[in-house]
Design a protein around this motif. Structure first.
Motif, PDB file in Angstrom:
ATOM      1  N   ALA A 188      53.956  32.909  49.489  1.00  0.00           N
ATOM      2  CA  ALA A 188      53.875  34.221  50.111  1.00  0.00           C
ATOM      3  C   ALA A 188      52.891  34.152  51.281  1.00  0.00           C
ATOM      4  O   ALA A 188      51.889  33.444  51.219  1.00  0.00           O
ATOM      5  N   ILE A 189      53.203  34.874  52.331  1.00  0.00           N
ATOM      6  CA  ILE A 189      52.280  34.990  53.463  1.00  0.00           C
ATOM      7  C   ILE A 189      51.546  36.316  53.287  1.00  0.00           C
ATOM      8  O   ILE A 189      52.165  37.364  53.134  1.00  0.00           O
ATOM      9  N   VAL A 190      50.213  36.196  53.280  1.00  0.00           N
ATOM     10  CA  VAL A 190      49.367  37.361  53.024  1.00  0.00           C
ATOM     11  C   VAL A 190      48.451  37.608  54.216  1.00  0.00           C
ATOM     12  O   VAL A 190      48.329  36.760  55.106  1.00  0.00           O
ATOM     13  N   LEU A 191      47.792  38.756  54.203  1.00  0.00           N
ATOM     14  CA  LEU A 191      46.933  39.133  55.322  1.00  0.00           C
ATOM     15  C   LEU A 191      45.832  38.101  55.556  1.00  0.00           C
ATOM     16  O   LEU A 191      45.580  37.690  56.678  1.00  0.00           O
ATOM     17  N   ARG A 192      45.142  37.682  54.506  1.00  0.00           N
ATOM     18  CA  ARG A 192      44.082  36.674  54.623  1.00  0.00           C
ATOM     19  C   ARG A 192      44.406  35.548  53.657  1.00  0.00           C
ATOM     20  O   ARG A 192      44.151  35.649  52.463  1.00  0.00           O
ATOM     21  N   GLY A 193      44.978  34.489  54.194  1.00  0.00           N
ATOM     22  CA  GLY A 193      45.374  33.362  53.359  1.00  0.00           C
ATOM     23  C   GLY A 193      45.008  32.051  54.009  1.00  0.00           C
ATOM     24  O   GLY A 193      44.376  32.005  55.068  1.00  0.00           O
ATOM     25  N   TYR A 194      45.408  30.973  53.351  1.00  0.00           N
ATOM     26  CA  TYR A 194      45.114  29.635  53.858  1.00  0.00           C
ATOM     27  C   TYR A 194      45.921  29.330  55.115  1.00  0.00           C
ATOM     28  O   TYR A 194      47.087  29.719  55.230  1.00  0.00           O
ATOM     29  N   ASP A 195      45.296  28.598  56.016  1.00  0.00           N
ATOM     30  CA  ASP A 195      45.917  28.160  57.263  1.00  0.00           C
ATOM     31  C   ASP A 195      47.227  27.428  56.957  1.00  0.00           C
ATOM     32  O   ASP A 195      47.236  26.423  56.235  1.00  0.00           O
ATOM     33  N   ILE A 196      48.316  27.923  57.498  1.00  0.00           N
ATOM     34  CA  ILE A 196      49.644  27.396  57.191  1.00  0.00           C
ATOM     35  C   ILE A 196      49.779  25.940  57.628  1.00  0.00           C
ATOM     36  O   ILE A 196      50.287  25.103  56.876  1.00  0.00           O
ATOM     37  N   GLY A 197      49.321  25.605  58.815  1.00  0.00           N
ATOM     38  CA  GLY A 197      49.425  24.236  59.308  1.00  0.00           C
ATOM     39  C   GLY A 197      48.658  23.251  58.450  1.00  0.00           C
ATOM     40  O   GLY A 197      49.145  22.152  58.156  1.00  0.00           O
ATOM     41  N   GLU A 198      47.459  23.638  58.021  1.00  0.00           N
ATOM     42  CA  GLU A 198      46.651  22.756  57.177  1.00  0.00           C
ATOM     43  C   GLU A 198      47.322  22.527  55.825  1.00  0.00           C
ATOM     44  O   GLU A 198      47.330  21.410  55.305  1.00  0.00           O
ATOM     45  N   VAL A 199      47.884  23.585  55.250  1.00  0.00           N
ATOM     46  CA  VAL A 199      48.563  23.459  53.964  1.00  0.00           C
ATOM     47  C   VAL A 199      49.784  22.562  54.104  1.00  0.00           C
ATOM     48  O   VAL A 199      50.017  21.667  53.283  1.00  0.00           O
ATOM     49  N   GLU A 200      50.570  22.770  55.151  1.00  0.00           N
ATOM     50  CA  GLU A 200      51.770  21.957  55.363  1.00  0.00           C
ATOM     51  C   GLU A 200      51.398  20.481  55.534  1.00  0.00           C
ATOM     52  O   GLU A 200      52.080  19.596  55.015  1.00  0.00           O
ATOM     53  N   GLU A 201      50.320  20.212  56.270  1.00  0.00           N
ATOM     54  CA  GLU A 201      49.866  18.835  56.470  1.00  0.00           C
ATOM     55  C   GLU A 201      49.466  18.198  55.138  1.00  0.00           C
ATOM     56  O   GLU A 201      49.830  17.058  54.849  1.00  0.00           O
ATOM     57  N   ALA A 202      48.737  18.931  54.310  1.00  0.00           N
ATOM     58  CA  ALA A 202      48.318  18.414  53.007  1.00  0.00           C
ATOM     59  C   ALA A 202      49.524  18.191  52.098  1.00  0.00           C
ATOM     60  O   ALA A 202      49.571  17.215  51.340  1.00  0.00           O
TER      61      ALA A 202
END
Length: 74
Positions: free
Chosen positions: A8-22
């Motif tokens: 889910a994409i939320v108002l204050r969440g983890y950086d999408i690019g960093e998560v995808e890279e990990a």
């Protein structure tokens, strides 16, 4: 554990690019037969922190995904 099924994409969440890279690092390590690579990525993911961004991935979902991912690399 299935691969990323759409956090889910939320108002204050983890950086999408960093998560995808990990996630990509995890997928590479999971497919590898090299125990040193698997161990290195496991350590990396265990110690990984993600920046909080406006409109990022849900933190609880990402944390659970990586808890399971780390277990799979053991």
């Amino acid at each position: 554990m299935p691969d990323h099924q759409g956090f889910a994409i939320v108002l204050r969440g983890y950086d999408i690019g960093e998560v995808e890279e990990a996630m990509e690092r995890f997928r590479t390590a999971r497919a590898s037969t090299d125990p040193a690579l698997r161990a290195a990525v496991r350590r990396e993911l265990t110690n990984r922190t993600f920046r909080i961004r406006v409109r990022g991935y849900d933190r609880a979902q990402v944390d659970e995904y990586f808890r399971q991912a780390i277990d799979r690399l053991a």
